[in-house]
Design a protein around this motif. Structure first.
Motif, PDB file in Angstrom:
ATOM      1  N   VAL A   8      43.112  39.644  29.967  1.00  0.00           N
ATOM      2  CA  VAL A   8      42.832  40.685  30.951  1.00  0.00           C
ATOM      3  C   VAL A   8      41.336  40.967  31.043  1.00  0.00           C
ATOM      4  O   VAL A   8      40.751  40.998  32.131  1.00  0.00           O
ATOM      5  CB  VAL A   8      43.594  41.980  30.602  1.00  0.00           C
ATOM      6  CG1 VAL A   8      43.044  43.164  31.397  1.00  0.00           C
ATOM      7  CG2 VAL A   8      45.076  41.814  30.899  1.00  0.00           C
ATOM      8  N   GLN A   9      40.705  41.182  29.892  1.00  0.00           N
ATOM      9  CA  GLN A   9      39.302  41.557  29.913  1.00  0.00           C
ATOM     10  C   GLN A   9      38.399  40.404  30.359  1.00  0.00           C
ATOM     11  O   GLN A   9      37.421  40.611  31.071  1.00  0.00           O
ATOM     12  CB  GLN A   9      38.871  42.075  28.534  1.00  0.00           C
ATOM     13  CG  GLN A   9      39.562  43.361  28.129  1.00  0.00           C
ATOM     14  CD  GLN A   9      39.434  44.453  29.181  1.00  0.00           C
ATOM     15  OE1 GLN A   9      38.369  44.631  29.779  1.00  0.00           O
ATOM     16  NE2 GLN A   9      40.516  45.179  29.414  1.00  0.00           N
ATOM     17  N   LEU A  10      38.724  39.189  29.966  1.00  0.00           N
ATOM     18  CA  LEU A  10      37.955  38.040  30.441  1.00  0.00           C
ATOM     19  C   LEU A  10      38.130  37.878  31.952  1.00  0.00           C
ATOM     20  O   LEU A  10      37.168  37.584  32.680  1.00  0.00           O
ATOM     21  CB  LEU A  10      38.390  36.766  29.718  1.00  0.00           C
ATOM     22  CG  LEU A  10      38.000  36.658  28.246  1.00  0.00           C
ATOM     23  CD1 LEU A  10      38.610  35.406  27.623  1.00  0.00           C
ATOM     24  CD2 LEU A  10      36.469  36.629  28.087  1.00  0.00           C
TER      25      LEU A  10
ATOM     26  N   SER B 218      35.982  38.553  37.365  1.00  0.00           N
ATOM     27  CA  SER B 218      36.215  39.050  38.719  1.00  0.00           C
ATOM     28  C   SER B 218      35.000  39.750  39.292  1.00  0.00           C
ATOM     29  O   SER B 218      34.842  39.829  40.524  1.00  0.00           O
ATOM     30  CB  SER B 218      37.409  40.016  38.728  1.00  0.00           C
ATOM     31  OG  SER B 218      38.599  39.361  38.372  1.00  0.00           O
ATOM     32  N   VAL B 219      34.144  40.291  38.419  1.00  0.00           N
ATOM     33  CA  VAL B 219      32.954  41.004  38.885  1.00  0.00           C
ATOM     34  C   VAL B 219      32.102  40.098  39.774  1.00  0.00           C
ATOM     35  O   VAL B 219      31.480  40.549  40.731  1.00  0.00           O
ATOM     36  CB  VAL B 219      32.139  41.547  37.687  1.00  0.00           C
ATOM     37  CG1 VAL B 219      30.805  42.114  38.147  1.00  0.00           C
ATOM     38  CG2 VAL B 219      32.943  42.615  36.951  1.00  0.00           C
ATOM     39  N   GLY B 220      32.096  38.806  39.472  1.00  0.00           N
ATOM     40  CA  GLY B 220      31.307  37.875  40.274  1.00  0.00           C
ATOM     41  C   GLY B 220      31.787  37.752  41.705  1.00  0.00           C
ATOM     42  O   GLY B 220      31.021  37.359  42.595  1.00  0.00           O
TER      43      GLY B 220
ATOM     44  N   GLU C  20      38.357  45.410  46.144  1.00  0.00           N
ATOM     45  CA  GLU C  20      39.711  45.358  46.702  1.00  0.00           C
ATOM     46  C   GLU C  20      40.075  43.935  47.110  1.00  0.00           C
ATOM     47  O   GLU C  20      41.211  43.484  46.909  1.00  0.00           O
ATOM     48  CB  GLU C  20      39.836  46.291  47.904  1.00  0.00           C
ATOM     49  CG  GLU C  20      39.704  47.774  47.562  1.00  0.00           C
ATOM     50  CD  GLU C  20      38.254  48.216  47.472  1.00  0.00           C
ATOM     51  OE1 GLU C  20      37.361  47.384  47.773  1.00  0.00           O
ATOM     52  OE2 GLU C  20      38.007  49.378  47.103  1.00  0.00           O
ATOM     53  N   GLY C  21      39.110  43.201  47.674  1.00  0.00           N
ATOM     54  CA  GLY C  21      39.364  41.821  48.055  1.00  0.00           C
ATOM     55  C   GLY C  21      39.639  40.936  46.860  1.00  0.00           C
ATOM     56  O   GLY C  21      40.517  40.062  46.903  1.00  0.00           O
ATOM     57  N   ALA C  22      38.886  41.169  45.770  1.00  0.00           N
ATOM     58  CA  ALA C  22      39.106  40.384  44.553  1.00  0.00           C
ATOM     59  C   ALA C  22      40.500  40.647  43.987  1.00  0.00           C
ATOM     60  O   ALA C  22      41.195  39.730  43.549  1.00  0.00           O
ATOM     61  CB  ALA C  22      38.032  40.728  43.515  1.00  0.00           C
ATOM     62  N   ALA C  23      40.914  41.917  44.004  1.00  0.00           N
ATOM     63  CA  ALA C  23      42.257  42.258  43.536  1.00  0.00           C
ATOM     64  C   ALA C  23      43.317  41.615  44.424  1.00  0.00           C
ATOM     65  O   ALA C  23      44.330  41.109  43.933  1.00  0.00           O
ATOM     66  CB  ALA C  23      42.429  43.777  43.517  1.00  0.00           C
ATOM     67  N   CYS C  24      43.087  41.626  45.715  1.00  0.00           N
ATOM     68  CA  CYS C  24      44.040  41.035  46.660  1.00  0.00           C
ATOM     69  C   CYS C  24      44.210  39.543  46.416  1.00  0.00           C
ATOM     70  O   CYS C  24      45.336  39.028  46.402  1.00  0.00           O
ATOM     71  CB  CYS C  24      43.562  41.282  48.090  1.00  0.00           C
ATOM     72  SG  CYS C  24      44.643  40.610  49.360  1.00  0.00           S
ATOM     73  N   LEU C  25      43.103  38.841  46.215  1.00  0.00           N
ATOM     74  CA  LEU C  25      43.186  37.401  45.960  1.00  0.00           C
ATOM     75  C   LEU C  25      43.984  37.113  44.696  1.00  0.00           C
ATOM     76  O   LEU C  25      44.844  36.215  44.678  1.00  0.00           O
ATOM     77  CB  LEU C  25      41.778  36.815  45.838  1.00  0.00           C
ATOM     78  CG  LEU C  25      41.003  36.603  47.135  1.00  0.00           C
ATOM     79  CD1 LEU C  25      39.566  36.204  46.833  1.00  0.00           C
ATOM     80  CD2 LEU C  25      41.676  35.538  47.993  1.00  0.00           C
TER      81      LEU C  25
ATOM     82  N   ASP D 198      33.890  48.556  39.575  1.00  0.00           N
ATOM     83  CA  ASP D 198      32.783  48.373  40.511  1.00  0.00           C
ATOM     84  C   ASP D 198      31.790  49.516  40.392  1.00  0.00           C
ATOM     85  O   ASP D 198      30.642  49.398  40.830  1.00  0.00           O
ATOM     86  CB  ASP D 198      33.322  48.292  41.936  1.00  0.00           C
ATOM     87  CG  ASP D 198      32.252  47.898  42.946  1.00  0.00           C
ATOM     88  OD1 ASP D 198      31.423  47.015  42.623  1.00  0.00           O
ATOM     89  OD2 ASP D 198      32.250  48.468  44.058  1.00  0.00           O
ATOM     90  N   ARG D 199      32.218  50.625  39.746  1.00  0.00           N
ATOM     91  CA  ARG D 199      31.386  51.826  39.654  1.00  0.00           C
ATOM     92  C   ARG D 199      31.088  52.249  38.223  1.00  0.00           C
ATOM     93  O   ARG D 199      30.215  53.090  37.999  1.00  0.00           O
ATOM     94  CB  ARG D 199      32.083  52.982  40.385  1.00  0.00           C
ATOM     95  CG  ARG D 199      32.248  52.747  41.878  1.00  0.00           C
ATOM     96  CD  ARG D 199      33.209  53.769  42.501  1.00  0.00           C
ATOM     97  NE  ARG D 199      33.266  53.646  43.953  1.00  0.00           N
ATOM     98  CZ  ARG D 199      34.048  52.783  44.600  1.00  0.00           C
ATOM     99  NH1 ARG D 199      34.836  51.967  43.906  1.00  0.00           N
ATOM    100  NH2 ARG D 199      34.043  52.733  45.915  1.00  0.00           N
ATOM    101  N   LEU D 200      31.839  51.710  37.260  1.00  0.00           N
ATOM    102  CA  LEU D 200      31.678  52.106  35.861  1.00  0.00           C
ATOM    103  C   LEU D 200      31.520  50.870  34.982  1.00  0.00           C
ATOM    104  O   LEU D 200      31.981  49.785  35.347  1.00  0.00           O
ATOM    105  CB  LEU D 200      32.920  52.877  35.381  1.00  0.00           C
ATOM    106  CG  LEU D 200      33.287  54.183  36.077  1.00  0.00           C
ATOM    107  CD1 LEU D 200      34.660  54.660  35.598  1.00  0.00           C
ATOM    108  CD2 LEU D 200      32.235  55.249  35.830  1.00  0.00           C
ATOM    109  N   PRO D 201      30.891  51.009  33.797  1.00  0.00           N
ATOM    110  CA  PRO D 201      30.883  49.910  32.828  1.00  0.00           C
ATOM    111  C   PRO D 201      32.309  49.541  32.448  1.00  0.00           C
ATOM    112  O   PRO D 201      33.205  50.398  32.421  1.00  0.00           O
ATOM    113  CB  PRO D 201      30.116  50.489  31.629  1.00  0.00           C
ATOM    114  CG  PRO D 201      29.276  51.582  32.198  1.00  0.00           C
ATOM    115  CD  PRO D 201      30.081  52.163  33.327  1.00  0.00           C
ATOM    116  N   LEU D 202      32.535  48.279  32.149  1.00  0.00           N
ATOM    117  CA  LEU D 202      33.878  47.790  31.859  1.00  0.00           C
ATOM    118  C   LEU D 202      34.526  48.556  30.706  1.00  0.00           C
ATOM    119  O   LEU D 202      35.701  48.931  30.772  1.00  0.00           O
ATOM    120  CB  LEU D 202      33.820  46.295  31.543  1.00  0.00           C
ATOM    121  CG  LEU D 202      35.142  45.588  31.237  1.00  0.00           C
ATOM    122  CD1 LEU D 202      36.107  45.731  32.410  1.00  0.00           C
ATOM    123  CD2 LEU D 202      34.895  44.112  30.923  1.00  0.00           C
ATOM    124  N   GLY D 203      33.764  48.792  29.627  1.00  0.00           N
ATOM    125  CA  GLY D 203      34.314  49.498  28.475  1.00  0.00           C
ATOM    126  C   GLY D 203      34.723  50.921  28.808  1.00  0.00           C
ATOM    127  O   GLY D 203      35.774  51.404  28.371  1.00  0.00           O
TER     128      GLY D 203
END
Length: 284
Positions: free
Chosen positions: A9-11, A16-18, A26-31, A78-83
């Motif tokens: 999940v984390q990897l 996905s950030v790229g 939202e587009g990345a989640a959709c794909l 997209d707005r917060l650090p991953l951790g």
């Protein structure tokens, strides 16, 4: 299985950030969800006769929760650090662990909660409020996802439940984010989405369903406290998001809670299987 799921999940989230610059969160989640739905349909080929009425309804509900947790969390990172986003999202499984726990099993969620506070350092007040709102929405959806995943796993044989839930999640994501993808898709982006779908959610969601057949929701919810810790490590090495001393101490707390939950949270597998076997299957 749960640990391997969290690492995937984390990897997958870090990778996905790229895609955000090309298609947005939202587009990345959709794909990812659309590809995952197609893959599960092709691989598992579900039949109506494999589902009881209750199991089918639970699988559809799981698809709604899956779409919610995926899309809200992608908007959060997209707005917060991953951790930080992962720690806030963990309030969902933590809530499940507290609600379903009893006796000494509630010690581990309490320990995890302390670790989450140290990981997020809310007293600094620097987090993006919209990002926090998305992360909390993801937490609610994740809580529903855990309960429904166990229900589907108990009601539906093998991984067939995912062959219903993932296409449902994919359709919801297309309805929400599909219009924004118009004109943005290229062959390279589609292939990247396929690769990410395998890393997240195909592999981890399958592992989580198998894990929830063996663990109570209390143990599984607490074990998920390891996810913010893994997110912190992935954020450090993949995204160069370095934590401070206090979050590092928080990481130790959640790891301890996760280990404790795993050791004390096995389900009565034989009894559960016997109950499941008595439920009628509705013919097509």
């Amino acid at each position: 299985m749960a640990l391997a799921s969290m690492i995937c999940v984390q990897l997958g989230l870090a990778a996905s950030v790229g895609l955000f610059d090309d298609v947005g969160p939202e587009g990345a989640a959709c794909l990812r969800l659309t590809w995952a739905g197609l893959l599960f349909l092709v691989i598992l080929r579900p039949r109506r006769s494999s589902f009881s009425s209750r199991g089918l309804k639970a699988a559809v509900a799981l698809g709604v929760a899956t779409a919610g947790v995926t899309m809200c969390f992608m908007a959060a990172i997209d707005r917060l650090p991953l951790g930080t986003a992962s720690a806030l999202e963990f309030l969902g499984p933590l809530g499940v662990a507290v609600a379903r726990g009893h006796g000494t099993t509630k010690l581990w969620p309490a320990l995890a909660a302390v670790g989450i506070v140290l990981l997020t350092e809310p007293w600094h007040g620097t987090a993006d409020p919209i990002g926090v709102a998305f992360a909390l929405a993801a937490a609610v959806c994740w809580a529903a996802y855990i309960v429904l995943t166990q229900r589907v796993g108990d009601e539906v044989k093998g991984l067939n439940g995912l062959a219903i839930s993932m296409p449902v999640a994919g359709l919801i994501s297309i309805a929400v984010a599909g219009p924004s993808l118009h004109g943005e898709l290229t062959g390279q982006i589609l292939l990247a989405g396929l690769g990410l779908a395998i890393l997240l959610p195909v592999i981890p969601f399958a592992l989580e369903m198998l894990a929830l057949r063996r663990l109570t929701t209390t143990a599984f919810g607490t074990l998920m406290s390891l996810e913010p810790a893994i997110a912190l490590v992935v954020g450090l090495f993949v995204l160069s998001q370095a934590p401070g001393l206090v979050p590092a101490v928080g990481l130790l707390f959640v790891v301890a809670a996760g280990v404790g939950a795993e050791r004390t949270g096995a389900r009565d597998y034989v009894t559960r299987s016997a109950k499941s076997a008595t439920r009628p299957i509705v013919s097509a």
